[in-house]
Design an enzyme around this catalytic site. Structure first.
Site, mmCIF file in Angstrom:
data_model
loop_
_atom_site.group_PDB
_atom_site.id
_atom_site.type_symbol
_atom_site.label_atom_id
_atom_site.label_comp_id
_atom_site.label_asym_id
_atom_site.label_seq_id
_atom_site.Cartn_x
_atom_site.Cartn_y
_atom_site.Cartn_z
ATOM 1 N N CYS A 53 0.836 -1.207 0.000
ATOM 2 C CA CYS A 53 0.000 0.000 0.000
ATOM 3 C C CYS A 53 0.872 1.259 0.000
ATOM 4 O O CYS A 53 2.041 1.229 0.411
ATOM 5 C CB CYS A 53 -0.879 0.042 1.246
ATOM 6 S SG CYS A 53 -2.160 -1.203 1.316
ATOM 7 N N GLU A 55 0.685 3.765 1.982
ATOM 8 C CA GLU A 55 1.085 4.168 3.336
ATOM 9 C C GLU A 55 2.335 3.429 3.784
ATOM 10 O O GLU A 55 3.260 4.009 4.337
ATOM 11 C CB GLU A 55 -0.042 3.877 4.336
ATOM 12 C CG GLU A 55 -1.333 4.630 4.068
ATOM 13 C CD GLU A 55 -2.298 3.859 3.191
ATOM 14 O OE1 GLU A 55 -1.844 3.239 2.204
ATOM 15 O OE2 GLU A 55 -3.503 3.884 3.486
ATOM 16 N N CYS A 86 -5.625 0.591 5.541
ATOM 17 C CA CYS A 86 -6.061 -0.785 5.784
ATOM 18 C C CYS A 86 -5.488 -1.277 7.112
ATOM 19 O O CYS A 86 -4.645 -0.617 7.745
ATOM 20 C CB CYS A 86 -5.624 -1.697 4.627
ATOM 21 S SG CYS A 86 -3.879 -2.158 4.691
HETATM 22 N N1 THU Z 1 -4.442 0.520 -1.017
HETATM 23 C C1 THU Z 1 -3.550 1.422 -0.525
HETATM 24 O O1 THU Z 1 -2.507 1.696 -1.134
HETATM 25 N N2 THU Z 1 -3.843 2.017 0.652
HETATM 26 C C2 THU Z 1 -4.994 1.838 1.358
HETATM 27 O O2 THU Z 1 -5.175 2.432 2.401
HETATM 28 C C3 THU Z 1 -6.006 0.896 0.878
HETATM 29 C C4 THU Z 1 -5.653 0.116 -0.329
HETATM 30 C C5 THU Z 1 -4.171 -0.089 -2.331
HETATM 31 C C6 THU Z 1 -3.854 -1.553 -2.345
HETATM 32 C C7 THU Z 1 -4.239 -1.920 -3.770
HETATM 33 O O3 THU Z 1 -3.144 -1.614 -4.611
HETATM 34 C C8 THU Z 1 -5.367 -0.975 -4.101
HETATM 35 O O4 THU Z 1 -5.311 0.070 -3.162
HETATM 36 C C9 THU Z 1 -6.737 -1.607 -4.068
HETATM 37 O O5 THU Z 1 -6.956 -2.283 -2.893
#
Ligand code: THU
Length: 128
Positions: A53, A55, A86
């Site tokens: 992610c 973050e 998440c």
């Molecule tokens: N994702 C993030 O980068 N940060 C979040 O807080 C939630 C989800 C990304 C993971 C994946 O690449 C995409 O968003 C869809 O889930």
């Protein structure tokens, strides 16, 4: 730095998102106690569980450069819902929040954002 300025950095970071599977770019801007800001984007992988992610990308960049105290995190995502961190990202933030707290700014489409204390998003988190 204003919330909006930090959110703009998160938005710019999302330009580098590698999202061939979800097509959902996310950007993060992490403000450290000394005022430095580290950005990150999501980087997906064909083995979907290997995706990182935005973050956690920013956290890893900051810690690997010697920063361990964070005060604010801005998250940019253009979804219908506010883009909250998440569970895995919350747990990783918990590692560095310690006995303090930090502010989490979450956007949704249209540029609106909400602001939460980390301790409200993740009370009673696991720490050794
Ligand atoms: N994702 C993030 O980068 N940060 C979040 O807080 C939630 C989800 C990304 C993971 C994946 O690449 C995409 O968003 C869809 O889930």
């Amino acid at each position: 730095m204003t919330d909006r300025a930090l959110l703009n950095k998160a938005r710019e970071a999302a330009d580098n998102a590698y999202v061939p599977y979800s097509h959902f770019p996310v950007g993060a801007a992490l403000e450290c106690a000394d005022g430095t800001v580290y950005t990150g984007c999501n980087v997906e992988n064909a083995a979907l569980g290997s995706t990182i992610c935005a973050e956690r990308t920013a956290i890893v960049k900051a810690v690997s450069e010697g920063r361990r105290r964070f005060v604010r995190l801005a998250i940019y995502g253009e979804g219908e819902n506010y883009c909250f961190p998440c569970g895995a990202c919350r747990q990783m933030l918990a590692e560095f929040v310690g006995s303090g707290d930090m502010e989490i700014l979450c956007t949704r489409s249209g540029g609106r954002y909400v602001s939460y204390k980390f301790s409200d998003l993740m009370p009673h988190c696991f720490q050794l």
